[in-house]
Design a protein around this motif. Structure first.
Motif, short mmCIF file in Angstrom:
data_model
loop_
_atom_site.label_atom_id
_atom_site.label_comp_id
_atom_site.label_asym_id
_atom_site.label_seq_id
_atom_site.Cartn_x
_atom_site.Cartn_y
_atom_site.Cartn_z
N ALA A 145 52.11 12.21 -40.09
CA ALA A 145 52.68 12.24 -38.74
C ALA A 145 53.40 10.93 -38.44
CB ALA A 145 51.59 12.46 -37.69
N ASP A 146 54.53 11.05 -37.73
CA ASP A 146 55.19 9.89 -37.15
C ASP A 146 54.75 9.76 -35.70
OD1 ASP A 146 56.65 9.16 -39.43
OD2 ASP A 146 58.27 10.57 -38.94
N VAL A 147 54.75 8.54 -35.21
CA VAL A 147 54.38 8.29 -33.81
C VAL A 147 55.57 7.63 -33.13
CG1 VAL A 147 52.76 7.17 -32.24
CG2 VAL A 147 51.97 7.96 -34.48
N ASN A 148 56.06 8.26 -32.06
CA ASN A 148 57.25 7.79 -31.37
C ASN A 148 56.94 7.47 -29.91
OD1 ASN A 148 59.04 8.31 -33.64
ND2 ASN A 148 58.75 10.48 -33.18
N ALA A 149 57.71 6.54 -29.36
CA ALA A 149 57.56 6.18 -27.95
C ALA A 149 58.33 7.17 -27.09
CB ALA A 149 58.07 4.77 -27.72
N GLU A 150 57.66 7.74 -26.12
CA GLU A 150 58.31 8.66 -25.19
C GLU A 150 58.72 7.97 -23.90
OE1 GLU A 150 55.65 11.92 -24.61
OE2 GLU A 150 55.40 12.29 -26.76
N GLN A 151 58.45 6.66 -23.83
CA GLN A 151 58.77 5.89 -22.63
C GLN A 151 59.12 4.46 -23.03
OE1 GLN A 151 58.87 6.47 -19.15
NE2 GLN A 151 59.63 4.38 -19.21
N ALA A 152 60.17 3.91 -22.45
CA ALA A 152 60.52 2.52 -22.68
C ALA A 152 59.58 1.62 -21.87
CB ALA A 152 61.96 2.27 -22.28
N ARG A 160 53.39 1.49 -13.76
CA ARG A 160 53.14 2.78 -14.40
C ARG A 160 52.69 2.55 -15.84
NH1 ARG A 160 53.24 4.03 -9.94
NH2 ARG A 160 54.34 5.73 -8.87
N GLN A 161 51.92 3.49 -16.38
CA GLN A 161 51.43 3.39 -17.75
C GLN A 161 51.68 4.71 -18.47
OE1 GLN A 161 48.90 2.94 -15.07
NE2 GLN A 161 49.97 1.00 -14.81
N HIS A 162 52.06 4.60 -19.73
CA HIS A 162 52.24 5.78 -20.58
C HIS A 162 51.34 5.61 -21.81
CE1 HIS A 162 54.02 9.15 -22.65
NE2 HIS A 162 54.34 8.38 -23.67
N TYR A 163 50.47 6.60 -22.03
CA TYR A 163 49.50 6.54 -23.12
C TYR A 163 49.93 7.46 -24.25
CZ TYR A 163 46.65 4.39 -19.48
OH TYR A 163 46.19 3.57 -18.49
N THR A 213 43.67 -1.91 -35.81
CA THR A 213 43.04 -1.71 -37.10
C THR A 213 43.44 -0.34 -37.65
OG1 THR A 213 41.05 -0.98 -35.90
CG2 THR A 213 41.10 -3.26 -36.67
N PRO A 214 43.35 -0.11 -38.95
CA PRO A 214 43.92 1.11 -39.54
C PRO A 214 43.32 2.45 -39.12
CG PRO A 214 43.68 -0.60 -41.21
CD PRO A 214 42.97 -1.10 -39.99
N PRO A 215 42.00 2.62 -38.99
CA PRO A 215 41.49 3.98 -38.75
C PRO A 215 41.87 4.50 -37.37
CG PRO A 215 39.71 2.38 -38.61
CD PRO A 215 40.91 1.64 -39.10
N VAL A 216 42.19 5.80 -37.33
CA VAL A 216 42.51 6.44 -36.06
C VAL A 216 42.02 7.88 -36.09
CG1 VAL A 216 44.81 7.18 -36.82
CG2 VAL A 216 44.36 6.88 -34.39
N ASN A 217 41.52 8.34 -34.96
CA ASN A 217 41.05 9.72 -34.84
C ASN A 217 41.99 10.52 -33.94
OD1 ASN A 217 38.37 9.68 -36.28
ND2 ASN A 217 38.02 8.03 -34.80
N LYS A 218 42.06 11.80 -34.18
CA LYS A 218 42.93 12.67 -33.40
C LYS A 218 42.56 12.59 -31.92
CE LYS A 218 44.78 17.39 -33.19
NZ LYS A 218 44.75 18.74 -33.81
N GLY A 219 43.57 12.40 -31.08
CA GLY A 219 43.35 12.34 -29.65
C GLY A 219 43.09 10.96 -29.09
N GLU A 220 42.87 9.97 -29.95
CA GLU A 220 42.65 8.60 -29.47
C GLU A 220 43.97 8.00 -28.99
OE1 GLU A 220 38.92 6.87 -32.09
OE2 GLU A 220 40.96 6.49 -32.78
N THR A 221 43.86 7.09 -28.02
CA THR A 221 45.03 6.34 -27.58
C THR A 221 45.37 5.31 -28.65
OG1 THR A 221 44.51 6.62 -25.24
CG2 THR A 221 45.97 4.80 -25.83
#
Length: 349
Positions: free
Chosen positions: A314-321, A274-277, A330-338
């Motif tokens: 924003a903080d980013v948390n894991a919803e799955q172990a 299983r994968q969680h994105y 790398t540092p840049p990130v766009n909204k909605g990207e994995t």
């Protein structure tokens, strides 16, 4: 045909193969036993062009057709370097069956040092399979791979790595296509014997007519035994990952009875079915002390996002172990990207 003729001089000037290589619109698959053939196929829509280098290694004895495609993403270097070595090492006199090798599928992206996309049409080659014979140059290239490589394959292997912005841990994977149990069982067996520490099993729920987008997913959809390797990261050439790909290919050849190998049997991998994105909630700058291969627990803070002034938004948390298969490195990130993919094992009823 006039566009193909105009393309002839352009391809011949490219540093892909020597003067002995052939140039054609279709693969010449009829070569003698215990011999090799280097060919360059070409497609053009009259504006843009693409070439596909192919090496055929036909064994002394008849057997399966094992196809290996590297460089669908031209900035993913370990698979490309591994296939260079494989092509030089394989002895046709010891081979049973045929190896069909595409060492650099996306030559425009490779020589252009382009992340993900073909610079000619701005398309991601691994999102347009099975392709279109009258489409853009990437769509035509996908169609060429589909009709000249995939359909000839007994086993199809699509080799990737972490692109320039991807921190990835090495793993082998296949799709759990219940519609073709025999081929899926073989893909599972080959993946387990490949020698990777992690084996990722992807769910498969495509109909027969939906576009698969990914090369080895399309092969799976068509009832061909197909799997993929992911080894290497961040657009670099990691020797360990190059060697892991080579060892994996030799292990598969041995399992298929195609080529002798003195390597010891590979240990059983950890299976993640299983994968969680985790998607980025905001556009900004991503911070994380974690790396691919790390284990995370449910609810764990895995990073944060700031704006360009350094303010946390924003903080980013894991919803799955589970285990981090890949993350933005790398540092840049766009909204909605994995920003991160977690692999885990769930019991299947």
């Amino acid at each position: 045909m006039k566009y193909f003729t105009l393309f002839l001089s352009a391809v011949l000037s490219m540093p892909i193969s020597d003067a002995a290589a052939q140039l054609a619109e279709k693969l010449d698959f009829n070569i003698q036993s215990a011999s090799t053939s280097e060919q360059v196929l070409a497609v053009s829509n009259g504006i843009d062009t693409a070439s596909l280098p192919v090496k055929i290694i036909r064994g002394k004895m008849d057997g399966p057709v094992f196809s290996i495609v590297a460089g669908i993403h031209g900035y993913e270097y370990p698979p490309i370097m591994a296939t260079q070595q494989i092509m030089a090492e394989i002895d046709p006199d010891k081979l049973k069956g045929t190896l069909l090798i595409v060492p650099v599928a996306n030559t425009a992206a490779f020589f252009g040092r382009t992340v993900f996309y073909n610079p000619a049409d701005g398309k991601n080659l691994n999102r347009v399979f099975p392709g279109k014979p009258e489409g853009t140059v990437s769509e035509r290239l996908a169609h060429l791979i589909t009709t000249q490589i995939i359909v000839r394959s007994t086993v199809f292997l699509d080799v990737h790595a972490g692109d320039a912005g991807e921190d990835l841990t090495d793993f082998v994977c296949y799709y759990d296509n219940q519609n073709t149990p025999e081929q899926t069982a073989l893909a599972s067996r080959l993946a387990e014997r490949a020698g990777f520490p992690l084996l990722v099993v992807y769910p498969f729920n495509l109909s027969k007519t939906e576009p698969a987008e990914y090369a080895f997913k399309h092969a799976t959809q068509q009832g061909i035994t197909a799997l993929s390797m992911e080894a290497g990261k961040l657009g670099g050439v990691q020797h360990k990952s190059v060697q892991r790909i080579k060892t994996g290919i030799y292990n598969i050849l041995r399992e298929l009875g195609m080529y002798p190998s003195a390597d010891k049997p590979a240990p059983r991998p950890v299976i993640l079915n299983r994968q969680h994105y985790i998607k980025s909630p905001e556009k900004g700058i991503f911070y994380s002390d974690l790396k691919s291969g790390d284990t995370v627990s449910k609810g764990q803070k895995i990073g944060m996002i700031t704006d360009v002034f350094g303010k946390i938004i924003a903080d980013v948390n894991a919803e799955q172990a589970g285990i981090i298969l890949y993350k933005i490195g790398t540092p840049p990130v766009n909204k909605g990207e994995t920003v991160l993919c977690i692999g885990y094992h769930a019991r299947v009823k």
